[in-house]
Design a protein around this motif. Structure first.
Motif: not given
Length: 286
Positions: A109-115
């Motif tokens: 989810r941290r990657v999705l938040t950044r994207v």
């Protein structure tokens, strides 16, 4: 690449490295330089020639030498028998300890938040589930909801950009076994109804490194997806973004930037989700 003017002087490209770093109030420039060096080594760069390293990361040779000595002393780098360095056990155990304390989906989810932050679009993590893709995670920007896709949604794989990005990395026989006989299911006039059409579409997706969909599943919604691959090139999951065409944009520069963010996020997820059994077990529980 720019060249260093002397062993002790900053590289000619310093305005976009050290000088820029020091202009950022509150940032610790030596730490930033150390992280540049670590990223360089992690990406497979050689430290056998410190002058070359300095040119590549925008740091002068003497500083690179001191960074290497310090990081080696701390166990973050370790020397190779024939010259150069690799990431040391001190770094690897630190990273492993951090990941061990996190749930795989929480990490993803941290990657999705950044994207989502970088693109302004909704981002999704999906996995292949038989002939369908299952949406595990969804991050949305602070905009009115424009898509019917939610976490938990299931959609026939070849009808969506993330599904196509996953199917593109499966063998022909596996795809046919999953999707069944022709004609294939369709959502819009753009949907591939035959394997010849689908195979041609997937070949283009593989070549581009991502799959684009324009009104492919929902009217007015465009999407871009990239597969998250394991060390053997097998698809673990897919990262995608979606939004109204007015927000996604139609010009090539905007779309290339979006594709770059999605592909970069997929690479990061491949590292974070490298423990495939644990990730898939978490996906089953989602």
């Amino acid at each position: 690449m720019t060249k260093a003017t002397s062993a002790n002087a900053p590289a000619a490209g310093a305005p976009e490295t050290d000088a820029q770093d020091t202009a950022q109030a509150g940032l610790v420039t030596p730490v930033m330089r150390a992280l540049k060096l670590l990223r360089y080594v992690a990406d497979g760069g050689s430290t056998a020639n410190l002058s070359d390293v300095g040119r590549r990361i925008g740091v002068n040779r003497v500083t690179v030498m001191r960074l290497v000595e310090t990081l080696q002393y701390e166990g973050v780098l370790e020397p190779l028998p024939h010259g150069g360095h690799r990431l040391g056990l001190g770094f690897l155990t630190l990273a492993a300890s951090a990941l061990a304390g996190e749930d795989h989906l929480a990490t993803a989810r941290r990657v999705l938040t950044r994207v989502t932050s970088e693109t302004g679009l909704s981002s999704y993590l999906t996995v292949l589930d038989g002939a369908q893709v299952r949406y595990l995670l969804c991050e949305t920007p602070a905009l009115p909801l424009v898509s019917n896709i939610r976490a938990g949604s299931r959609v026939t794989a070849h009808l969506t950009a993330p599904g196509r990005s996953l199917l593109a990395h499966l063998g022909t026989e596996r795809r046919r076994a999953l999707l069944g006989p022709e004609p294939l299911a369709a959502a819009t006039a753009q949907s591939a109804r035959t394997y010849a059409a689908l195979d041609a579409q997937l070949a283009r997706d593989r070549e581009a490194g991502c799959a684009w969909s324009q009104d492919g599943f929902e009217a007015g919604i465009d999407a871009c997806a990239a597969a998250v691959l394991d060390a053997h090139g097998r698809p673990l999951a897919a990262l995608s973004v979606a939004g109204p065409r007015a927000l996604v944009g139609t010009d090539s520069v905007t779309r290339e930037r979006t594709a770059r963010v999605v592909k970069s996020g997929a690479v990061d997820l491949a590292v974070l989700l490298a423990d495939a059994p644990a990730f898939l077990a978490a996906a089953e529980r989602a």
